[in-house]
Design an enzyme around this catalytic site. Structure first.
Site, PDB file in Angstrom:
ATOM      1  N   SER A  74      43.909  43.892  34.630  1.00 31.35           N
ATOM      2  CA  SER A  74      43.448  45.186  33.863  1.00 31.35           C
ATOM      3  C   SER A  74      42.242  44.782  33.129  1.00 31.35           C
ATOM      4  O   SER A  74      41.293  45.828  32.961  1.00 31.35           O
ATOM      5  CB  SER A  74      44.578  45.266  32.809  1.00 31.35           C
ATOM      6  OG  SER A  74      45.738  45.674  33.474  1.00 31.35           O
ATOM      7  N   HIS A 122      30.970  42.270  30.686  1.00 34.55           N
ATOM      8  CA  HIS A 122      30.781  43.237  31.707  1.00 34.55           C
ATOM      9  C   HIS A 122      29.383  43.466  32.083  1.00 34.55           C
ATOM     10  O   HIS A 122      29.095  43.793  33.232  1.00 34.55           O
ATOM     11  CB  HIS A 122      31.341  44.777  30.973  1.00 34.55           C
ATOM     12  CG  HIS A 122      30.294  45.410  30.092  1.00 34.55           C
ATOM     13  ND1 HIS A 122      29.385  46.072  30.122  1.00 34.55           N
ATOM     14  CD2 HIS A 122      30.517  45.139  28.833  1.00 34.55           C
ATOM     15  CE1 HIS A 122      28.929  46.247  29.019  1.00 34.55           C
ATOM     16  NE2 HIS A 122      29.558  45.838  28.140  1.00 34.55           N
ATOM     17  N   GLU A 174      39.653  57.628  41.439  1.00 36.44           N
ATOM     18  CA  GLU A 174      40.910  56.996  41.971  1.00 36.44           C
ATOM     19  C   GLU A 174      42.034  57.260  41.073  1.00 36.44           C
ATOM     20  O   GLU A 174      43.173  57.560  41.461  1.00 36.44           O
ATOM     21  CB  GLU A 174      40.678  55.350  41.741  1.00 36.44           C
ATOM     22  CG  GLU A 174      42.000  54.629  41.960  1.00 36.44           C
ATOM     23  CD  GLU A 174      41.883  52.905  41.975  1.00 36.44           C
ATOM     24  OE1 GLU A 174      40.440  52.611  41.648  1.00 36.44           O
ATOM     25  OE2 GLU A 174      42.716  52.433  42.512  1.00 36.44           O
ATOM     26  N   THR A 190      46.891  50.679  34.668  1.00 34.37           N
ATOM     27  CA  THR A 190      48.229  50.943  34.492  1.00 34.37           C
ATOM     28  C   THR A 190      48.469  51.885  33.397  1.00 34.37           C
ATOM     29  O   THR A 190      47.496  52.291  32.741  1.00 34.37           O
ATOM     30  CB  THR A 190      48.842  49.259  33.755  1.00 34.37           C
ATOM     31  OG1 THR A 190      48.200  49.172  32.511  1.00 34.37           O
ATOM     32  CG2 THR A 190      48.688  48.257  34.784  1.00 34.37           C
ATOM     33  N   ILE A 245      44.552  43.225  47.618  1.00 40.33           N
ATOM     34  CA  ILE A 245      43.418  44.048  47.979  1.00 40.33           C
ATOM     35  C   ILE A 245      44.152  45.046  49.246  1.00 40.33           C
ATOM     36  O   ILE A 245      44.657  44.586  50.223  1.00 40.33           O
ATOM     37  CB  ILE A 245      42.302  43.385  48.575  1.00 40.33           C
ATOM     38  CG1 ILE A 245      41.807  42.486  47.237  1.00 40.33           C
ATOM     39  CG2 ILE A 245      41.269  44.137  48.992  1.00 40.33           C
ATOM     40  CD1 ILE A 245      41.568  43.069  46.038  1.00 40.33           C
ATOM     41  N   THR A 275      40.652  43.029  41.522  1.00 38.82           N
ATOM     42  CA  THR A 275      41.559  42.230  40.999  1.00 38.82           C
ATOM     43  C   THR A 275      41.689  40.759  41.473  1.00 38.82           C
ATOM     44  O   THR A 275      41.275  40.614  42.657  1.00 38.82           O
ATOM     45  CB  THR A 275      42.749  42.916  41.173  1.00 38.82           C
ATOM     46  OG1 THR A 275      42.987  44.349  40.836  1.00 38.82           O
ATOM     47  CG2 THR A 275      44.014  42.131  40.434  1.00 38.82           C
TER      48      THR A 275
HETATM   49  C1  LIG Z   1      50.243  47.611  46.104  1.00 38.86           C
HETATM   50  C2  LIG Z   1      48.749  47.339  45.214  1.00 38.86           C
HETATM   51  C3  LIG Z   1      47.755  47.556  45.721  1.00 38.86           C
HETATM   52  C4  LIG Z   1      46.645  47.242  44.927  1.00 38.86           C
HETATM   53  N1  LIG Z   1      45.238  47.643  45.578  1.00 38.86           N
HETATM   54  C5  LIG Z   1      44.101  46.963  44.913  1.00 38.86           C
HETATM   55  C6  LIG Z   1      43.024  47.150  45.569  1.00 38.86           C
HETATM   56  O1  LIG Z   1      42.881  47.816  46.388  1.00 38.86           O
HETATM   57  N2  LIG Z   1      41.895  46.528  44.939  1.00 38.86           N
HETATM   58  C7  LIG Z   1      41.860  45.941  43.626  1.00 38.86           C
HETATM   59  O2  LIG Z   1      41.101  45.409  43.069  1.00 38.86           O
HETATM   60  N3  LIG Z   1      43.163  46.006  42.742  1.00 38.86           N
HETATM   61  C8  LIG Z   1      44.229  46.243  43.552  1.00 38.86           C
HETATM   62  N4  LIG Z   1      45.526  46.219  43.096  1.00 38.86           N
HETATM   63  C9  LIG Z   1      45.649  45.543  41.626  1.00 38.86           C
HETATM   64  C10 LIG Z   1      45.780  46.567  40.436  1.00 38.86           C
HETATM   65  O3  LIG Z   1      44.707  47.160  40.223  1.00 38.86           O
HETATM   66  C11 LIG Z   1      46.437  45.807  39.378  1.00 38.86           C
HETATM   67  O4  LIG Z   1      47.577  45.045  39.653  1.00 38.86           O
HETATM   68  C12 LIG Z   1      46.478  46.426  38.075  1.00 38.86           C
HETATM   69  O5  LIG Z   1      45.038  46.815  37.616  1.00 38.86           O
HETATM   70  C13 LIG Z   1      46.919  45.576  36.976  1.00 38.86           C
HETATM   71  O6  LIG Z   1      46.439  44.479  36.906  1.00 38.86           O
HETATM   72  P1  LIG Z   1      47.400  42.978  36.965  1.00 38.86           P
HETATM   73  O7  LIG Z   1      48.368  43.122  38.134  1.00 38.86           O
HETATM   74  O8  LIG Z   1      46.458  41.945  36.891  1.00 38.86           O
HETATM   75  O9  LIG Z   1      48.126  42.992  35.652  1.00 38.86           O
HETATM   76  P2  LIG Z   1      47.908  42.465  34.021  1.00 38.86           P
HETATM   77  O10 LIG Z   1      46.539  43.079  33.777  1.00 38.86           O
HETATM   78  O11 LIG Z   1      48.102  41.188  34.016  1.00 38.86           O
HETATM   79  O12 LIG Z   1      48.894  43.368  33.253  1.00 38.86           O
HETATM   80  C14 LIG Z   1      50.333  42.851  33.075  1.00 38.86           C
HETATM   81  C15 LIG Z   1      51.096  43.926  32.199  1.00 38.86           C
HETATM   82  O13 LIG Z   1      50.510  43.944  30.885  1.00 38.86           O
HETATM   83  C16 LIG Z   1      49.945  45.183  30.588  1.00 38.86           C
HETATM   84  N5  LIG Z   1      48.823  45.110  29.650  1.00 38.86           N
HETATM   85  C17 LIG Z   1      47.584  44.422  30.222  1.00 38.86           C
HETATM   86  N6  LIG Z   1      46.688  44.457  29.235  1.00 38.86           N
HETATM   87  C18 LIG Z   1      47.271  45.398  28.186  1.00 38.86           C
HETATM   88  C19 LIG Z   1      46.788  45.746  26.796  1.00 38.86           C
HETATM   89  N7  LIG Z   1      45.280  45.546  26.403  1.00 38.86           N
HETATM   90  N8  LIG Z   1      47.673  46.376  26.041  1.00 38.86           N
HETATM   91  C20 LIG Z   1      48.909  46.528  26.649  1.00 38.86           C
HETATM   92  N9  LIG Z   1      49.110  46.251  27.660  1.00 38.86           N
HETATM   93  C21 LIG Z   1      48.643  45.687  28.605  1.00 38.86           C
HETATM   94  C22 LIG Z   1      49.810  45.942  31.718  1.00 38.86           C
HETATM   95  O14 LIG Z   1      49.913  47.530  31.596  1.00 38.86           O
HETATM   96  C23 LIG Z   1      51.058  45.341  32.627  1.00 38.86           C
HETATM   97  O15 LIG Z   1      51.938  46.130  32.279  1.00 38.86           O
HETATM   98  C24 LIG Z   1      46.519  46.697  43.775  1.00 38.86           C
HETATM   99  C25 LIG Z   1      47.974  46.171  43.318  1.00 38.86           C
HETATM  100  C26 LIG Z   1      49.112  46.493  44.059  1.00 38.86           C
HETATM  101  C27 LIG Z   1      50.592  46.212  43.414  1.00 38.86           C
END
Ligand SMILES: Cc1cc2nc3c(=O)[nH]c(=O)nc-3n(C[C@H](O)[C@H](O)[C@H](O)COP(=O)(O)OP(=O)(O)OC[C@H]3O[C@@H](n4cnc5c(N)ncnc54)[C@H](O)[C@@H]3O)c2cc1C
Length: 386
Positions: free
Chosen positions: A136, A181, A244, A370, A161, A130
């Site tokens: 996402s 990708h 995961e 998510t 992270i 991330t």
């Molecule tokens: C405590 C914690 C630990 C984490 N640990 C790690 C880690 O170790 N390594 C790592 O790489 N990441 C980690 N993450 C990141 C986590 O994987 C991301 O927060 C998650 O994948 C969502 O990405 P984002 O936060 O950028 O949200 P976004 O992608 O910006 O999404 C925001 C909202 O929009 C929605 N959304 C996005 N795209 C779509 C779509 N196409 N259609 C409908 N809805 C959509 C999402 O579901 C969400 O509700 C961690 C996050 C947290 C909070």
């Protein structure tokens, strides 16, 4: 035929459960409130878990692993049922997302330098996908790794992270090629390399699991740290999302079950208007609903896990992994909410276990894909893409 449930109750796995229950009672529960306040787990916990063989489960024997995914997820389940938490699992088992790619696609030197020390609890691994502008949409990452002689030079940032403030190395998604990708690769970046900086992030729950933002400012990393071939990173990440998502699903149903158990004790002992809460029909039915939700989630997740692990050819297991995660997360969300409500004001108090589970649970529908992205996976398989 052995059912998905019976496979969790063999004599060996009952013994493993006992070992984890004992480990949790002795080495985690007495210290958990302090680790929550301090914001991280101690390295000594990784060493102890490694010595007991708890970190190697589910990894290939050729990389120093033992057992299978049922073994590793049974450890996760029992740790929570015995009074641990999903936050402890996130911090203690970060290698579960940080090194599987290396265990499968890495060369013997990478396995010796990264996988074996992590499985022994002597090194802490993280996974860096991330970014501040990309979560996402994994294929859109922008952290750049430019080849320069025998090195890559890495520039960019990663955020959220897990274990990032303590990690010795981060398996990092970097862009080595063009957009999309196919331009994504996996590179292991040791955190003591010049140009790596990190800062701690504060958050709603999972307080004992440290979370970091990482910055890479012209970091030189040997090309020998590339995992698999250039351009295969996205595929490796997607393959490992399966494990995961199952882990998060197990954390969700185990948290739900733990909250059922805590609530049963509470409603038996708490008296209002001259009677225990457990005598009120409205309370009894709520607890019955909580138990139903936890049980259904456990049964379905275990079933999908069994078919995923067997590589079942006749089932669309990837779709069901997404359904299983969403099923378990929905059950957990509903159960932790009711558990707090039934505990009354006590349920809102810091240091009371259901309060911690309520906060910890909120991440389970966000991390590892998510709830909405899981539904996108399902919708695609239903033929709604075009
Ligand atoms: C405590 C914690 C630990 C984490 N640990 C790690 C880690 O170790 N390594 C790592 O790489 N990441 C980690 N993450 C990141 C986590 O994987 C991301 O927060 C998650 O994948 C969502 O990405 P984002 O936060 O950028 O949200 P976004 O992608 O910006 O999404 C925001 C909202 O929009 C929605 N959304 C996005 N795209 C779509 C779509 N196409 N259609 C409908 N809805 C959509 C999402 O579901 C969400 O509700 C961690 C996050 C947290 C909070």
């Amino acid at each position: 035929m052995v059912s998905a449930h019976d496979a969790w109750a063999t004599p060996e796995r009952r013994a493993l459960r006992g070992l984890v229950a004992d480990f949790t009672a002795r080495e985690i529960v007495p210290h958990l409130d302090r680790w929550e306040d301090e914001g991280a787990l101690p390295r000594s916990l990784h060493e102890r878990a490694g010595d007991l063989g708890l970190l190697e489960l589910g990894f290939p024997a050729a990389a120093g692993g033992a057992g299978d995914h049922v073994d590793s997820l049974l450890v996760t389940e029992q740790l929570i049922l015995s009074g641990g938490s999903s936050g402890v699992c996130a911090g203690l088992f970060t290698h579960g997302i940080g090194v599987p790619h290396i265990a499968v696609a890495g060369d013997p030197d990478q396995i010796a330098r990264f996988v074996r020390p992590a499985l022994a609890g002597r090194a802490i691994a993280s996974l860096g996908i991330t970014e501040p502008d990309t979560g996402s949409d994994v294929a859109a990452i922008t952290t750049r790794a430019e080849r320069d002689g025998d090195d890559y030079v890495v520039t960019g940032a990663k955020t959220f992270i897990t274990s990032g403030t303590r990690a010795d190395f981060v398996t990092t998604a970097v862009r080595t090629g063009g957009p999309g990708h196919r331009g994504v690769s996996l590179l292991v970046i040791e955190t003591d390399r010049p140009g790596v900086s990190r800062s701690r992030l504060r958050k709603m729950g999972w307080h004992c699991s440290d979370t970091a933002e990482l910055r890479f400012d012209g970091v030189r990393v040997p090309a020998a740290n590339l995992v698999g071939a250039e351009g295969t990173g996205f595929r490796q990440i997607m393959v490992n999302f399966g494990a995961e998502r199952l882990s998060l699903a197990v954390q969700a149903y185990a948290t739900a079950q733990r909250c059922v158990d805590l609530t049963l004790d509470w409603v038996r002992s708490r008296r209002t208007f001259g009677e225990p809460l457990a005598r009120r029909q409205v309370v009894r039915h709520q607890v019955a609903e909580m138990a139903r939700e936890a049980t259904v989630a456990r049964t379905y997740v275990r079933d999908v896990l069994a078919r995923w692990q067997a590589g079942s050819p006749d089932t669309d297991v990837v779709t069901e992994l997404a359904m299983a995660k969403n099923t378990a997360v929905a059950a957990c969300d509903a159960v932790v909410d009711r558990a707090v409500q039934l505990h009354g004001g006590m349920g809102y108090m810091h240091g009371v276990e259901v309060e911690r589970h309520y906060r910890d649970a909120r991440i389970l529908g966000i991390g590892g894909g998510t709830t909405e992205i899981m539904n996108e996976v399902v919708a695609g398989r239903l033929g709604l893409d075009g």
